[in-house]
Enzyme design. Structure first.
Site, PDB file in Angstrom:
ATOM      1  N   HIS A   7      -6.290  16.518 -65.036  1.00  0.00           N
ATOM      2  CA  HIS A   7      -7.150  17.354 -65.881  1.00  0.00           C
ATOM      3  C   HIS A   7      -7.244  16.840 -67.324  1.00  0.00           C
ATOM      4  O   HIS A   7      -8.135  17.224 -68.067  1.00  0.00           O
ATOM      5  CB  HIS A   7      -6.726  18.825 -65.821  1.00  0.00           C
ATOM      6  CG  HIS A   7      -5.467  19.163 -66.570  1.00  0.00           C
ATOM      7  ND1 HIS A   7      -4.224  18.864 -66.092  1.00  0.00           N
ATOM      8  CD2 HIS A   7      -5.264  19.771 -67.757  1.00  0.00           C
ATOM      9  CE1 HIS A   7      -3.311  19.285 -66.958  1.00  0.00           C
ATOM     10  NE2 HIS A   7      -3.926  19.841 -67.983  1.00  0.00           N
ATOM     11  N   ARG A  57      -1.070  31.286 -46.831  1.00  0.00           N
ATOM     12  CA  ARG A  57      -0.282  31.758 -45.683  1.00  0.00           C
ATOM     13  C   ARG A  57      -0.239  33.283 -45.555  1.00  0.00           C
ATOM     14  O   ARG A  57      -0.268  33.824 -44.476  1.00  0.00           O
ATOM     15  CB  ARG A  57       1.129  31.201 -45.792  1.00  0.00           C
ATOM     16  CG  ARG A  57       1.703  30.921 -44.441  1.00  0.00           C
ATOM     17  CD  ARG A  57       2.877  30.069 -44.471  1.00  0.00           C
ATOM     18  NE  ARG A  57       3.395  29.931 -45.826  1.00  0.00           N
ATOM     19  CZ  ARG A  57       4.500  29.279 -46.114  1.00  0.00           C
ATOM     20  NH1 ARG A  57       5.182  28.738 -45.155  1.00  0.00           N
ATOM     21  NH2 ARG A  57       4.941  29.177 -47.343  1.00  0.00           N
ATOM     22  N   LYS A 113       9.981  18.754 -72.208  1.00  0.00           N
ATOM     23  CA  LYS A 113       9.871  20.217 -72.142  1.00  0.00           C
ATOM     24  C   LYS A 113      11.048  20.783 -72.933  1.00  0.00           C
ATOM     25  O   LYS A 113      12.094  20.133 -73.057  1.00  0.00           O
ATOM     26  CB  LYS A 113       9.971  20.682 -70.688  1.00  0.00           C
ATOM     27  CG  LYS A 113       8.789  20.210 -69.842  1.00  0.00           C
ATOM     28  CD  LYS A 113       8.253  21.325 -68.981  1.00  0.00           C
ATOM     29  CE  LYS A 113       7.160  20.843 -68.066  1.00  0.00           C
ATOM     30  NZ  LYS A 113       5.832  21.361 -68.407  1.00  0.00           N
ATOM     31  N   LYS A 149      -2.976  15.967 -58.873  1.00  0.00           N
ATOM     32  CA  LYS A 149      -1.844  15.098 -59.118  1.00  0.00           C
ATOM     33  C   LYS A 149      -0.553  15.928 -58.934  1.00  0.00           C
ATOM     34  O   LYS A 149      -0.638  17.141 -59.047  1.00  0.00           O
ATOM     35  CB  LYS A 149      -1.884  14.462 -60.508  1.00  0.00           C
ATOM     36  CG  LYS A 149      -2.018  15.477 -61.650  1.00  0.00           C
ATOM     37  CD  LYS A 149      -0.918  15.513 -62.642  1.00  0.00           C
ATOM     38  CE  LYS A 149       0.314  16.180 -62.385  1.00  0.00           C
ATOM     39  NZ  LYS A 149       0.966  17.034 -63.276  1.00  0.00           N
ATOM     40  N   ASP A 167      -1.559  29.111 -41.637  1.00  0.00           N
ATOM     41  CA  ASP A 167      -0.438  28.215 -41.907  1.00  0.00           C
ATOM     42  C   ASP A 167      -1.023  26.797 -41.931  1.00  0.00           C
ATOM     43  O   ASP A 167      -1.685  26.380 -40.987  1.00  0.00           O
ATOM     44  CB  ASP A 167       0.568  28.379 -40.757  1.00  0.00           C
ATOM     45  CG  ASP A 167       1.812  27.563 -40.981  1.00  0.00           C
ATOM     46  OD1 ASP A 167       1.699  26.509 -41.638  1.00  0.00           O
ATOM     47  OD2 ASP A 167       2.882  27.978 -40.507  1.00  0.00           O
ATOM     48  N   PHE A 168      -0.759  26.056 -43.016  1.00  0.00           N
ATOM     49  CA  PHE A 168      -1.402  24.749 -43.157  1.00  0.00           C
ATOM     50  C   PHE A 168      -0.935  23.728 -42.118  1.00  0.00           C
ATOM     51  O   PHE A 168      -1.578  22.714 -41.905  1.00  0.00           O
ATOM     52  CB  PHE A 168      -1.192  24.184 -44.563  1.00  0.00           C
ATOM     53  CG  PHE A 168      -1.841  25.019 -45.631  1.00  0.00           C
ATOM     54  CD1 PHE A 168      -3.131  25.505 -45.460  1.00  0.00           C
ATOM     55  CD2 PHE A 168      -1.165  25.328 -46.802  1.00  0.00           C
ATOM     56  CE1 PHE A 168      -3.740  26.286 -46.422  1.00  0.00           C
ATOM     57  CE2 PHE A 168      -1.771  26.105 -47.775  1.00  0.00           C
ATOM     58  CZ  PHE A 168      -3.057  26.598 -47.584  1.00  0.00           C
ATOM     59  N   HIS A 225      -1.086  11.916 -67.161  1.00  0.00           N
ATOM     60  CA  HIS A 225      -1.705  12.319 -68.438  1.00  0.00           C
ATOM     61  C   HIS A 225      -1.447  11.287 -69.555  1.00  0.00           C
ATOM     62  O   HIS A 225      -2.356  10.900 -70.283  1.00  0.00           O
ATOM     63  CB  HIS A 225      -1.176  13.680 -68.914  1.00  0.00           C
ATOM     64  CG  HIS A 225      -1.282  14.774 -67.895  1.00  0.00           C
ATOM     65  ND1 HIS A 225      -2.210  14.774 -66.892  1.00  0.00           N
ATOM     66  CD2 HIS A 225      -0.572  15.916 -67.727  1.00  0.00           C
ATOM     67  CE1 HIS A 225      -2.067  15.876 -66.158  1.00  0.00           C
ATOM     68  NE2 HIS A 225      -1.078  16.577 -66.638  1.00  0.00           N
ATOM     69  N   GLU A 229       6.357  19.919 -75.283  1.00  0.00           N
ATOM     70  CA  GLU A 229       6.151  21.337 -74.971  1.00  0.00           C
ATOM     71  C   GLU A 229       7.380  22.136 -75.378  1.00  0.00           C
ATOM     72  O   GLU A 229       8.511  21.737 -75.098  1.00  0.00           O
ATOM     73  CB  GLU A 229       5.857  21.515 -73.487  1.00  0.00           C
ATOM     74  CG  GLU A 229       4.530  20.887 -73.079  1.00  0.00           C
ATOM     75  CD  GLU A 229       4.272  20.966 -71.582  1.00  0.00           C
ATOM     76  OE1 GLU A 229       3.416  21.747 -71.182  1.00  0.00           O
ATOM     77  OE2 GLU A 229       4.960  20.249 -70.832  1.00  0.00           O
ATOM     78  N   LYS A 274     -10.297  16.623 -71.045  1.00  0.00           N
ATOM     79  CA  LYS A 274      -9.948  17.305 -72.302  1.00  0.00           C
ATOM     80  C   LYS A 274     -10.953  16.917 -73.390  1.00  0.00           C
ATOM     81  O   LYS A 274     -11.337  15.745 -73.495  1.00  0.00           O
ATOM     82  CB  LYS A 274      -8.549  16.888 -72.754  1.00  0.00           C
ATOM     83  CG  LYS A 274      -7.438  17.385 -71.835  1.00  0.00           C
ATOM     84  CD  LYS A 274      -6.803  18.615 -72.416  1.00  0.00           C
ATOM     85  CE  LYS A 274      -5.619  19.042 -71.577  1.00  0.00           C
ATOM     86  NZ  LYS A 274      -5.191  20.392 -71.869  1.00  0.00           N
TER      87      LYS A 274
HETATM   88  C1  BG6 Z   1       0.553  19.594 -65.849  1.00  0.00           C
HETATM   89  C2  BG6 Z   1       2.038  19.477 -65.691  1.00  0.00           C
HETATM   90  O1  BG6 Z   1      -0.105  18.598 -65.117  1.00  0.00           O
HETATM   91  O2  BG6 Z   1       0.222  19.446 -67.232  1.00  0.00           O
HETATM   92  C3  BG6 Z   1       2.748  20.510 -66.555  1.00  0.00           C
HETATM   93  O3  BG6 Z   1       2.373  19.679 -64.322  1.00  0.00           O
HETATM   94  C4  BG6 Z   1       2.305  20.381 -67.996  1.00  0.00           C
HETATM   95  O4  BG6 Z   1       4.158  20.358 -66.464  1.00  0.00           O
HETATM   96  C5  BG6 Z   1       0.789  20.426 -68.074  1.00  0.00           C
HETATM   97  O5  BG6 Z   1       2.853  21.476 -68.703  1.00  0.00           O
HETATM   98  C6  BG6 Z   1       0.276  20.163 -69.468  1.00  0.00           C
HETATM   99  O6  BG6 Z   1      -1.107  20.407 -69.460  1.00  0.00           O
HETATM  100  P1  BG6 Z   1      -1.811  21.135 -70.661  1.00  0.00           P
HETATM  101  O7  BG6 Z   1      -3.248  21.189 -70.293  1.00  0.00           O
HETATM  102  O8  BG6 Z   1      -1.170  22.486 -70.784  1.00  0.00           O
HETATM  103  O9  BG6 Z   1      -1.529  20.292 -71.857  1.00  0.00           O
END
Ligand code: BG6
Length: 467
Positions: free
Chosen positions: A184, A46, A332, A154, A87-88, A246, A222, A188
């Site tokens: 993602h 934007r 977290k 996601k 602007d989307f 994940h 985390e 890994k």
């Molecule tokens: C993300 C989450 O998809 O993955 C985050 O939105 C999380 O909250 C993260 O911290 C963890 O990924 P990674 O690669 O840091 O283990």
């Protein structure tokens, strides 16, 4: 033969994900000559910016993150980036983008391949899909040979219903081969190694079932809190943020049958089979918790009921996994960074040893660690040196990263795979649906009264958290 140019269009280029993950990953691919020379990154966001000010912004961000490329190389890479403000929600923004792309194609006298990467909050997906469709950007212009693909981050939807509605919209615009749904974790190093180890060694398969495996514990813990992502987190919570995707994918990698080959279709089908058979173990303890101080974070409601920690137990309604609990835990602000999968084998009923009561019943375990290190630890029992026949546990560690090698970031692998058209490390529509089918009833059954609180830096107490 001349390679067809590729246009990588990043919606939300000034956002966190694009700056911290996508751009550094593209830079690394460029440095490693994994990107063809005639590519262009077109960023859209934007704020009013020029090509130069965006490049300066990117330059400063990547300097802050740190990299090992020369200034000359970074500058050469930045010369491939263009910026369009927009602007989307405005159809005009997409017209502008369409014209820009057509101009590029006219200049090179070729229709470029196009990757549309949605690096925007999920609340914008609907509006983006609609505008992309109306502007014709989803239609490949190349006919034979050229492609248009879409990459979507996601969380894909908020629950089963919204995910299905989104999927329906997406499938009207793109065919399944064009859609790259991102989690993602699929890219890994350790997860890929789970498949390499399980299916590349004859010793694991006979023991990989409920006859020998006692339980599996998957953790994504985390140390840090939610940081600057308060607004995003308020909308999702821990279960949607990492549980639906994940953690369930880690489970799928542990429980899936042998795909026999490293081919997208076979691997996705094996993962789908697992996710389709998930059930909640109803009599197991469920914890839903929030760290003290979460409600004072930026963007968080003063009375927020959002969980920053959960612990649930799943079962798989599959003959070889029946009655094996999969404990799924994430939090977290829990005082440790540990992402791992621990497979506990059933204890032996006897041992050829002189200290059976000391070691209780010896049991083996395998830990696949994703973070902080990428490795596998196999816990075995061996004899203590010296006289006698006492046994003790010993850890055998296999590191997946060679000390001299830089591990490729998951986003680097993902972008490389999208550009090659390889969907192995992306979610299929069925996987997303099955994951929501499992998660949605759990979310719906949670009431505010079940939320408990824990001190930041500690892990919520549970009667039987396995150590
Ligand atoms: C993300 C989450 O998809 O993955 C985050 O939105 C999380 O909250 C993260 O911290 C963890 O990924 P990674 O690669 O840091 O283990």
């Amino acid at each position: 033969m001349k390679e067809r140019p590729t246009a990588i269009i990043i919606f939300g280029i000034t956002g966190d994900l694009a700056q911290k993950k996508l751009i550094p990953a593209l830079l690394d691919l460029y440095a490693n000559k994994c990107l063809q020379e005639n590519f262009r990154v077109i960023g859209m966001a934007r704020r009013e910016m020029t090509d130069e000010s965006l490049c300066e912004y990117i330059f400063n961000t990547i300097e802050k993150i740190g990299h090992n490329h020369s200034k000359k190389l970074v500058e050469k890479f930045l010369a491939h980036i263009s910026y369009l403000s927009g602007d989307f929600s405005e159809p005009r923004s997409y017209e502008k983008l369409g014209k820009f792309l057509a101009g590029q194609d006219a200049e090179s006298d070729e229709c470029s391949n196009k990757l549309l990467y949605l690096s925007v909050p999920p609340s914008l997906y609907d509006v983006l899909f609609e505008n992309i469709a109306n502007s014709g950007l989803s239609i490949p212009c190349a006919g034979e040979g050229g492609w248009t693909r879409i990459a979507v981050e996601k969380p894909f939807g908020r629950d089963l219903e919204t995910a299905q509605a989104l999927d329906k919209k997406l499938s009207l615009l793109f065919s399944e081969e064009q859609i790259f749904r991102i989690d993602h974790y699929l890219a890994k190093e350790t997860l890929e190694n789970i498949l390499a180890i399980r299916f590349g060694n004859a010793i694991f398969d006979p023991a990989w079932n409920n006859k020998h495996i006692d339980k599996v514990h998957i953790t994504l813990l985390e140390k840090g809190g939610i940081g600057a992502r308060g607004t995003f987190y308020e909308d999702v919570g821990a279960l949607r943020d990492v549980g639906q995707n994940h953690i369930l994918q880690m489970l799928a990698f542990i429980a899936m049958d042998d795909p026999k080959e490293w081919k997208s279709l076979a691997i996705r089908e094996r993962r789908e089979e697992v996710l389709a058979h998930l059930q909640l173990q109803k009599d197991a303890e469920i914890i839903r918790a929030q760290y003290d101080g979460y409600r004072s974070e930026d963007g968080v409601g003063k009375e927020s009921q959002v969980e920053t920690y959960f612990r649930i137990t799943a079962l798989l309604d599959l003959p070889k996994w029946r009655e094996v609990p999969f404990v799924l835990e994430s939090g977290k602000g829990v005082g440790e960074n540990e992402v791992s999968i621990t497979v506990y084998f059933k204890p032996k009923q006897s041992c050829v040893c002189s200290n059976p009561t000391d070691v209780a019943m010896p049991y083996n375990k395998i830990i696949f660690q994703i973070q902080p290190e990428t490795k596998m630890i196999l816990r075995l029992y061996a004899k203590k040196t010296g006289f006698g026949m006492d046994i003790e546990p010993q850890n055998f560690t296999l590191s997946f990263a060679k000390p001299t090698e830089r591990l490729k970031d998951a986003y680097e692998r993902l972008l490389f795979a999208v550009l090659k058209g390889d969907q192995t490390t992306f979610l299929s529509s069925k996987e997303v649906r099955h994951a929501w089918q499992f998660i949605t009833p759990i979310m719906k059954s949670w009431t505010d009264s079940e939320l408990i609180f824990y001190k930041k830096g500690t892990r919520p107490k549970a009667k039987d958290i396995v150590k």
